[in-house]
Design a protein around this motif. Structure first.
Motif, PDB file in Angstrom:
ATOM      1  N   ILE A   1     -29.323  18.749  53.505  1.00 51.77           N
ATOM      2  CA  ILE A   1     -29.163  18.379  52.095  1.00 51.77           C
ATOM      3  C   ILE A   1     -28.364  19.444  51.355  1.00 51.77           C
ATOM      4  O   ILE A   1     -27.468  19.117  50.567  1.00 51.77           O
ATOM      5  CB  ILE A   1     -30.537  18.146  51.440  1.00 51.77           C
ATOM      6  CG1 ILE A   1     -31.159  16.877  52.025  1.00 51.77           C
ATOM      7  CG2 ILE A   1     -30.425  18.028  49.943  1.00 51.77           C
ATOM      8  CD1 ILE A   1     -32.509  16.546  51.491  1.00 51.77           C
TER       9      ILE A   1
ATOM     10  N   ILE B   1     -26.133  21.542  52.629  1.00 51.72           N
ATOM     11  CA  ILE B   1     -24.737  21.482  53.053  1.00 51.72           C
ATOM     12  C   ILE B   1     -24.058  20.280  52.424  1.00 51.72           C
ATOM     13  O   ILE B   1     -22.913  20.333  51.984  1.00 51.72           O
ATOM     14  CB  ILE B   1     -24.643  21.436  54.593  1.00 51.72           C
ATOM     15  CG1 ILE B   1     -25.106  22.745  55.180  1.00 51.72           C
ATOM     16  CG2 ILE B   1     -23.232  21.131  55.042  1.00 51.72           C
ATOM     17  CD1 ILE B   1     -25.015  22.817  56.683  1.00 51.72           C
ATOM     18  N   GLY B   2     -24.766  19.159  52.338  1.00 52.59           N
ATOM     19  CA  GLY B   2     -24.171  17.957  51.765  1.00 52.59           C
ATOM     20  C   GLY B   2     -23.922  18.084  50.275  1.00 52.59           C
ATOM     21  O   GLY B   2     -22.875  17.662  49.778  1.00 52.59           O
ATOM     22  N   MET B   3     -24.859  18.698  49.565  1.00 50.54           N
ATOM     23  CA  MET B   3     -24.685  18.816  48.119  1.00 50.54           C
ATOM     24  C   MET B   3     -23.578  19.790  47.773  1.00 50.54           C
ATOM     25  O   MET B   3     -23.053  19.758  46.668  1.00 50.54           O
ATOM     26  CB  MET B   3     -25.989  19.275  47.446  1.00 50.54           C
ATOM     27  CG  MET B   3     -27.108  18.271  47.530  1.00 50.54           C
ATOM     28  SD  MET B   3     -26.725  16.716  46.781  1.00 50.54           S
ATOM     29  CE  MET B   3     -27.135  17.037  45.097  1.00 50.54           C
TER      30      MET B   3
ATOM     31  N   SER C   1     -20.721  19.964  49.515  1.00 47.95           N
ATOM     32  CA  SER C   1     -19.437  19.536  50.066  1.00 47.95           C
ATOM     33  C   SER C   1     -18.625  18.861  48.969  1.00 47.95           C
ATOM     34  O   SER C   1     -19.150  18.456  47.955  1.00 47.95           O
ATOM     35  CB  SER C   1     -19.673  18.580  51.222  1.00 47.95           C
ATOM     36  OG  SER C   1     -20.285  17.408  50.766  1.00 47.95           O
TER      37      SER C   1
ATOM     38  N   PRO D   1     -21.673  16.002  44.814  1.00 48.43           N
ATOM     39  CA  PRO D   1     -22.496  14.973  44.166  1.00 48.43           C
ATOM     40  C   PRO D   1     -23.462  15.594  43.149  1.00 48.43           C
ATOM     41  O   PRO D   1     -23.802  16.759  43.234  1.00 48.43           O
ATOM     42  CB  PRO D   1     -23.258  14.339  45.325  1.00 48.43           C
ATOM     43  CG  PRO D   1     -23.180  15.282  46.437  1.00 48.43           C
ATOM     44  CD  PRO D   1     -22.104  16.265  46.190  1.00 48.43           C
ATOM     45  N   GLN D   2     -23.901  14.763  42.228  1.00 55.89           N
ATOM     46  CA  GLN D   2     -24.826  15.233  41.193  1.00 55.89           C
ATOM     47  C   GLN D   2     -26.248  15.177  41.699  1.00 55.89           C
ATOM     48  O   GLN D   2     -26.557  14.435  42.620  1.00 55.89           O
ATOM     49  CB  GLN D   2     -24.714  14.327  39.958  1.00 55.89           C
ATOM     50  CG  GLN D   2     -23.324  14.197  39.428  1.00 55.89           C
ATOM     51  CD  GLN D   2     -22.910  15.463  38.744  1.00 55.89           C
ATOM     52  OE1 GLN D   2     -23.697  16.059  38.007  1.00 55.89           O
ATOM     53  NE2 GLN D   2     -21.707  15.887  38.983  1.00 55.89           N
TER      54      GLN D   2
ATOM     55  N   LEU E   1     -23.687   9.500  49.101  1.00 49.78           N
ATOM     56  CA  LEU E   1     -23.454  10.263  47.887  1.00 49.78           C
ATOM     57  C   LEU E   1     -22.006  10.730  47.826  1.00 49.78           C
ATOM     58  O   LEU E   1     -21.520  11.166  46.808  1.00 49.78           O
ATOM     59  CB  LEU E   1     -24.344  11.512  47.863  1.00 49.78           C
ATOM     60  CG  LEU E   1     -25.756  11.294  47.365  1.00 49.78           C
ATOM     61  CD1 LEU E   1     -26.585  10.670  48.431  1.00 49.78           C
ATOM     62  CD2 LEU E   1     -26.385  12.579  46.952  1.00 49.78           C
ATOM     63  N   ASN E   2     -21.321  10.610  48.942  1.00 49.49           N
ATOM     64  CA  ASN E   2     -20.112  11.381  49.134  1.00 49.49           C
ATOM     65  C   ASN E   2     -19.458  10.754  50.359  1.00 49.49           C
ATOM     66  O   ASN E   2     -20.107  10.004  51.081  1.00 49.49           O
ATOM     67  CB  ASN E   2     -20.632  12.789  49.457  1.00 49.49           C
ATOM     68  CG  ASN E   2     -19.612  13.817  49.428  1.00 49.49           C
ATOM     69  OD1 ASN E   2     -18.489  13.538  49.690  1.00 49.49           O
ATOM     70  ND2 ASN E   2     -20.025  15.033  49.125  1.00 49.49           N
TER      71      ASN E   2
ATOM     72  N   PHE F   1     -21.599  12.801  53.089  1.00 51.45           N
ATOM     73  CA  PHE F   1     -23.033  13.041  52.996  1.00 51.45           C
ATOM     74  C   PHE F   1     -23.737  11.756  52.587  1.00 51.45           C
ATOM     75  O   PHE F   1     -23.294  11.074  51.660  1.00 51.45           O
ATOM     76  CB  PHE F   1     -23.263  14.148  51.963  1.00 51.45           C
ATOM     77  CG  PHE F   1     -24.695  14.500  51.739  1.00 51.45           C
ATOM     78  CD1 PHE F   1     -25.211  14.584  50.473  1.00 51.45           C
ATOM     79  CD2 PHE F   1     -25.530  14.766  52.809  1.00 51.45           C
ATOM     80  CE1 PHE F   1     -26.541  14.922  50.258  1.00 51.45           C
ATOM     81  CE2 PHE F   1     -26.855  15.093  52.613  1.00 51.45           C
ATOM     82  CZ  PHE F   1     -27.348  15.176  51.326  1.00 51.45           C
TER      83      PHE F   1
ATOM     84  N   TYR G   1     -24.867  14.309  57.498  1.00 54.79           N
ATOM     85  CA  TYR G   1     -23.650  14.963  57.018  1.00 54.79           C
ATOM     86  C   TYR G   1     -22.627  14.796  58.118  1.00 54.79           C
ATOM     87  O   TYR G   1     -22.827  15.305  59.217  1.00 54.79           O
ATOM     88  CB  TYR G   1     -23.909  16.446  56.746  1.00 54.79           C
ATOM     89  CG  TYR G   1     -22.674  17.176  56.324  1.00 54.79           C
ATOM     90  CD1 TYR G   1     -21.983  17.978  57.208  1.00 54.79           C
ATOM     91  CD2 TYR G   1     -22.180  17.035  55.036  1.00 54.79           C
ATOM     92  CE1 TYR G   1     -20.829  18.622  56.826  1.00 54.79           C
ATOM     93  CE2 TYR G   1     -21.027  17.679  54.647  1.00 54.79           C
ATOM     94  CZ  TYR G   1     -20.347  18.471  55.544  1.00 54.79           C
ATOM     95  OH  TYR G   1     -19.213  19.109  55.170  1.00 54.79           O
TER      96      TYR G   1
END
Lengths: 71, 331
Positions: free
Chosen positions: A52, A54-56, A58, A62-63, B64-65, B68, B102
Motif C-alpha cells: 500500500i 509503495i502504491g500510494m 507511485s 492517488p488520494q 487507484l492508479n 496500484f 502493485y
C-alpha cells in the motif's frame, strides 16, 4: 591415582573442544531459525502495508480517500 | 527516358515472392526464448483446469492508479474436510479477502489476506534484463503450516545485439539467446533447478532436478514441448514416477480442444481428460470430462465493461459429489 586424575582431565578437555565446535554449529542454526521466525512475522504483518505504501507513492499519486471509499 | 523507369519494376514481383521463402530458412543462432519450464503445460492447463469453485464468489477490484489496485473478495460456500470415510464432509464457511496489487514492468507485488489471518504474497522483480527474482509465500498463524519459495530466473535477453562480427568465431554458438534456467529455494530445505532450451523454432527441451530435505526426496525430470500455429504437444517425465502428456489443437480463433494424460508408474494410477475451450466475443466457455468420472464446466460471461458473471459446475459421478458455483467480478 594421579594417572586416573590425568585421564579424567584429558577426557574433560577433549569433551570441551567438541562442545565448543558443536555449539558453533548449534549457534548458527539457532540464529538462523530466530532470524527466519522474525522474518516470517515481519512479512506476515508488513507485506500488505508495504504494498500500500509503495502504491500510494507511485505516479500519479492517488488520494487517501480513494483508498478507503468504494467508489 | 528508359533510364527514368527503374530497371527492377518487372523483376519486383518475382523478388517479393522469392523473399518469404528465404526468410523461412531457420536461423539456429537466433531462436526465440522458450517459455518457462513450469509453464510448459500452459495451454493444456488453461483449457482443462479452470478455477472451479462452489458457492458464491464476489470480486471487486478497484484501481487507484495504472499500477496500484485494491481488491475485495467475498467467498461463501462449503469447504471440504478430508475424512476417512468415502463420503465427503463439507462445512459451510465464509471469507472476506483483502488484496493489494502493485504492477509495474519491473516490479510486481501481490498480497492477499483472509479473515482468518492467512497471507498469500507474491513478488516478482526484474533485477536486470536477464535475471529476475520471484518469491511467493503462504503464511498462517498456525505454526509449521507456512510455506515460502524463492526463484531466480535467468533468461537470455531478447534485445541482445551481437557486435558485428567479421567472421563469427565458433564461441558464439555457446552464447545462445534461446534458453532459460531457474534456481529455487524453499522452506523445508527444498532446492530445485531447471533448464529449458529451444532447439528449433518449434521444439524446446528441458530438464529439472529437485531435492526436498524435509521429506528426504530428490528427483530429476525431463520435458519436451513441440508447438506450431495450430497445435501444442508437451511431454514430461519425472523420477517421482509421473508421466504427463498433453496435446492442444487450435481449431480456429475461437475454439480449441485439449487432452491430457497423467500416469504414475510407481502407483499405476492413470488419469486422462478431454476438454474444449471456446473463446467468444462476450464469453469464455470451458468444459472437460475426466476418466475419474468427473465432468466440469466453467463459463465467464462479460455482461458489461468491467462486469463479469461466472458460473462453475463440477459433477463427480464416482464420489457422487456435485458442486455448483456462481459469482460476479467487478473491475
Amino acid at each position: 591415582m594421579s594417572s586416573r586424575i590425568t585421564l579424567k582431565t584429558k577426557g574433560k578437555s577433549v569433551k570441551g573442544a567438541k562442545d565448543s565446535e558443536k555449539s558453533r554449529a548449534d549457534c548458527l542454526k539457532e540464529w538462523s531459525t530466530w532470524a527466519m521466525k522474525k522474518a516470517k512475522v515481519i512479512t506476515h504483518y508488513g507485506f500488505i502495508p508495504l504494498v500500500i505504501i509503495i502504491g500510494m507513492n507511485s505516479d500519479p499519486k492517488p488520494q487517501l480517500h480513494q483508498l478507503l471509499s468504494p467508489v | 527516358m528508359a533510364g527514368l523507369v527503374p530497371p527492377g519494376t518487372t523483376v519486383k514481383p518475382d523478388a517479393s515472392t522469392a523473399k518469404p521463402k528465404e526468410e523461412e530458412k531457420v536461423d539456429y543462432m537466433n531462436l526465440p526464448c522458450p517459455i518457462p519450464y513450469e509453464e510448459i503445460h500452459r495451454e493444456a492447463l488453461m483449457s482443462l483446469k479452470p478455477e472451479l469453485f462452489e458457492g458464491l464468489r464476489f470480486d471487486f477490484t478497484k484501481g487507484l492508479n495504472q499500477k496500484f489496485s485494491l481488491s475485495h473478495s467475498v467467498i461463501m460456500g462449503p469447504t471440504e474436510i478430508p475424512s476417512q470415510s468415502t463420503e465427503t464432509i463439507k462445512i459451510p464457511t465464509a471469507h472476506y479477502e483483502f488484496g493489494a496489487n502493485y504492477i509495474d514492468p519491473k516490479l510486481m507485488l501481490i498480497g492477499r489476506v483472509l479473515t482468518d489471518g492467512r497471507l498469500n504474497a507474491r513478488v516478482k522483480c526484474d533485477l536486470s534484463d536477464n535475471l529476475s527474482l520471484k518469491a511467493n509465500a503462504q503464511l498462517t498463524n498456525e505454526p509449521h503450516m507456512s510455506h515460502g519459495m524463492i526463484n531466480f530466473d535467468y533468461k537470455s535477453a531478447p534485445g541482445l545485439t551481437y557486435p558485428p562480427p567479421p567472421p563469427p568465431p565458433p564461441k558464439h554458438k555457446m552464447q545462445g539467446k534461446d534458453y532459460r534456467t531457474q534456481f529455487q529455494f524453499g522452506n523445508g530445505a527444498l532446492f530445485g533447478a531447471s533448464y529449458i532450451q529451444n532447439v528449433s523454432p518449434h521444439l524446446s527441451l528441458g530438464g529439472e532436478v529437485f531435492w526436498a530435505g524435509q521429506h528426504r526426496k530428490s528427483g530429476i525430470g525431463y520435458a519436451a514441448r513441440y508447438e506450431n500455429d495450430k497445435m501444442v504437444a508437451t511431454g514430461q517425465v519425472a523420477s517421482t514416477g509421473m508421466v504427463a502428456l498433453s496435446y492442444v489443437q487450435k481449431l480456429s480463433e475461437k475454439v480449441s480442444l485439449a487432452t491430457d494424460l497423467m500416469y504414475n508408474y510407481m502407483s499405476r494410477d492413470v488419469t486422462s481428460s478431454v476438454g474444449y475451450d471456446y473463446i467468444l466475443r462476450q464469453c469464455r466457455l470451458r468444459g472437460k470430462i475426466d476418466s475419474n468420472g468427473c465432468a466440469a464446466a466453467y463459463l465467464e460471461e462479460r455482461l458489461n465493461m468491467g462486469l463479469n458473471f461466472i458460473l462453475s459446475a463440477e459433477i463427480d459421478h464416482r464420489k457422487k459429489d456435485y458442486k455448483f458455483g456462481f459469482g460476479l467480478t467487478v473491475g
